[in-house]
Design a protein around this motif. Structure first.
Motif, mmCIF file in Angstrom:
data_model
loop_
_atom_site.group_PDB
_atom_site.id
_atom_site.type_symbol
_atom_site.label_atom_id
_atom_site.label_comp_id
_atom_site.label_asym_id
_atom_site.label_seq_id
_atom_site.Cartn_x
_atom_site.Cartn_y
_atom_site.Cartn_z
ATOM 1 N N TYR A 34 -8.055 -22.586 -18.161
ATOM 2 C CA TYR A 34 -6.822 -22.414 -17.556
ATOM 3 C C TYR A 34 -7.213 -21.446 -16.298
ATOM 4 N N ARG A 35 -6.281 -21.565 -15.591
ATOM 5 C CA ARG A 35 -6.179 -20.608 -14.206
ATOM 6 C C ARG A 35 -4.564 -20.255 -13.828
ATOM 7 N N LEU A 36 -4.415 -18.923 -12.971
ATOM 8 C CA LEU A 36 -3.369 -18.839 -12.629
ATOM 9 C C LEU A 36 -2.839 -19.922 -11.579
ATOM 10 N N ARG A 37 -1.566 -20.293 -11.515
ATOM 11 C CA ARG A 37 -1.032 -21.419 -10.616
ATOM 12 C C ARG A 37 -1.140 -20.559 -9.094
ATOM 13 N N ASP A 38 -0.645 -19.355 -9.282
ATOM 14 C CA ASP A 38 -0.544 -18.675 -7.804
ATOM 15 C C ASP A 38 -1.088 -17.203 -8.242
ATOM 16 N N PRO A 39 -2.106 -16.866 -7.600
ATOM 17 C CA PRO A 39 -2.831 -15.486 -7.700
ATOM 18 C C PRO A 39 -1.621 -14.192 -7.115
ATOM 19 N N ALA A 40 -0.545 -14.771 -6.930
ATOM 20 C CA ALA A 40 0.533 -13.623 -6.639
ATOM 21 C C ALA A 40 0.981 -13.013 -7.933
ATOM 22 N N VAL A 41 0.815 -13.820 -9.108
ATOM 23 C CA VAL A 41 1.218 -13.191 -10.393
ATOM 24 C C VAL A 41 0.184 -12.072 -10.632
ATOM 25 N N GLY A 42 -1.086 -12.062 -10.340
ATOM 26 C CA GLY A 42 -1.752 -10.871 -10.567
ATOM 27 C C GLY A 42 -0.958 -9.496 -9.810
ATOM 28 N N GLN A 43 -0.467 -10.020 -8.355
ATOM 29 C CA GLN A 43 0.015 -8.622 -7.877
ATOM 30 C C GLN A 43 1.367 -8.342 -8.446
ATOM 31 N N LEU A 44 1.953 -9.179 -9.181
ATOM 32 C CA LEU A 44 3.488 -8.920 -9.876
ATOM 33 C C LEU A 44 2.782 -8.140 -10.975
ATOM 34 N N LEU A 45 1.638 -8.369 -11.635
ATOM 35 C CA LEU A 45 1.281 -7.596 -12.888
ATOM 36 C C LEU A 45 0.831 -5.988 -12.051
ATOM 37 N N ASP A 46 0.343 -6.225 -11.178
ATOM 38 C CA ASP A 46 0.037 -4.686 -10.563
ATOM 39 C C ASP A 46 1.188 -3.948 -10.299
ATOM 40 N N VAL A 47 2.143 -4.569 -9.565
ATOM 41 C CA VAL A 47 3.409 -3.849 -9.604
ATOM 42 C C VAL A 47 4.102 -3.415 -10.898
ATOM 43 N N ALA A 48 3.867 -4.340 -11.959
ATOM 44 C CA ALA A 48 4.610 -3.604 -13.244
ATOM 45 C C ALA A 48 3.709 -2.419 -13.575
ATOM 46 N N ARG A 49 2.309 -2.476 -13.450
ATOM 47 C CA ARG A 49 1.545 -1.367 -13.876
ATOM 48 C C ARG A 49 1.887 0.003 -13.008
ATOM 49 N N SER A 50 2.121 -0.211 -11.815
ATOM 50 C CA SER A 50 2.622 0.800 -10.692
ATOM 51 C C SER A 50 3.871 1.364 -11.319
ATOM 52 N N ILE A 51 4.803 0.545 -11.761
ATOM 53 C CA ILE A 51 6.106 1.100 -12.445
ATOM 54 C C ILE A 51 5.854 1.897 -13.596
ATOM 55 N N PHE A 52 5.166 1.287 -14.604
ATOM 56 C CA PHE A 52 4.679 1.858 -15.727
ATOM 57 C C PHE A 52 4.113 3.244 -15.645
ATOM 58 N N ASN A 53 3.166 3.380 -14.681
ATOM 59 C CA ASN A 53 2.522 4.610 -14.136
ATOM 60 C C ASN A 53 3.324 5.705 -13.863
ATOM 61 N N THR A 54 4.164 5.340 -12.887
ATOM 62 C CA THR A 54 5.397 6.004 -12.282
ATOM 63 C C THR A 54 6.157 6.620 -13.425
ATOM 64 N N ARG A 55 6.707 5.750 -14.160
ATOM 65 C CA ARG A 55 7.374 6.344 -15.370
ATOM 66 C C ARG A 55 6.814 7.264 -16.340
ATOM 67 N N LEU A 56 5.542 6.899 -16.470
ATOM 68 C CA LEU A 56 4.583 7.628 -17.589
ATOM 69 C C LEU A 56 4.537 9.199 -17.048
ATOM 70 N N ALA A 57 4.279 9.126 -15.741
ATOM 71 C CA ALA A 57 3.973 10.453 -15.236
ATOM 72 C C ALA A 57 5.571 11.184 -15.395
ATOM 73 N N GLU A 58 6.492 10.432 -15.114
ATOM 74 C CA GLU A 58 7.788 11.198 -15.091
ATOM 75 C C GLU A 58 8.126 11.862 -16.291
#
Length: 135
Positions: free
Chosen positions: A95-119
């Protein structure tokens, strides 16, 4: 999701020819389907592994320490929603990702999580200081 995507592509093509623009409703439905595909912790874990490149089902199973049935079931959901693509080689399925942008989406989700965690951590520290000063 394929049908929805095909309808959206046809609408987009029509826009290029001076006809109706890409329907917002179709785009919103596509996004909702994508987020539904991501809405399971095991699927997120699988995608995190696949962002580095193609892996076999057994490699994914070993890396995540999950039952083969669980890995196969969740990969089936991701494949059914066109988030991943499969390739058979002998008795193995890769298996592989159909679109590498899914990885970028996961990065954005991690960033949102980290921001919320810091808050939340900042609120906790503030609350602790306030409670300590009232003692």
């Amino acid at each position: 999701m394929k049908q929805l995507f095909n309808e959206s592509v046809e609408s987009y093509t029509d826009e290029a020819e001076g006809r109706a623009p890409l329907p917002t409703e179709s785009l919103q439905e596509f996004k909702a389907e994508l987020f539904r595909a991501l809405a399971h912790p095991t699927r997120i874990r699988l995608l995190e592994q696949l962002r580095t490149g193609e892996l076999s089902v057994s490699e994914l199973q070993q890396r995540l320490g999950l039952e083969m049935a669980s890995v196969s079931q969740q990969l089936g959901v991701l494949r059914g929603r066109d988030v991943v693509v499969a390739r058979r080689e002998g008795s193995s399925v890769f298996y592989r990702l159909r679109d590498p942008a899914v990885g970028q989406l996961l990065d954005v989700a991690r960033s949102i999580f980290n921001t919320r965690l810091a808050e939340l951590q900042a609120l906790d520290r503030k609350s602790t200081r306030l409670n300590s000063s009232h003692v």
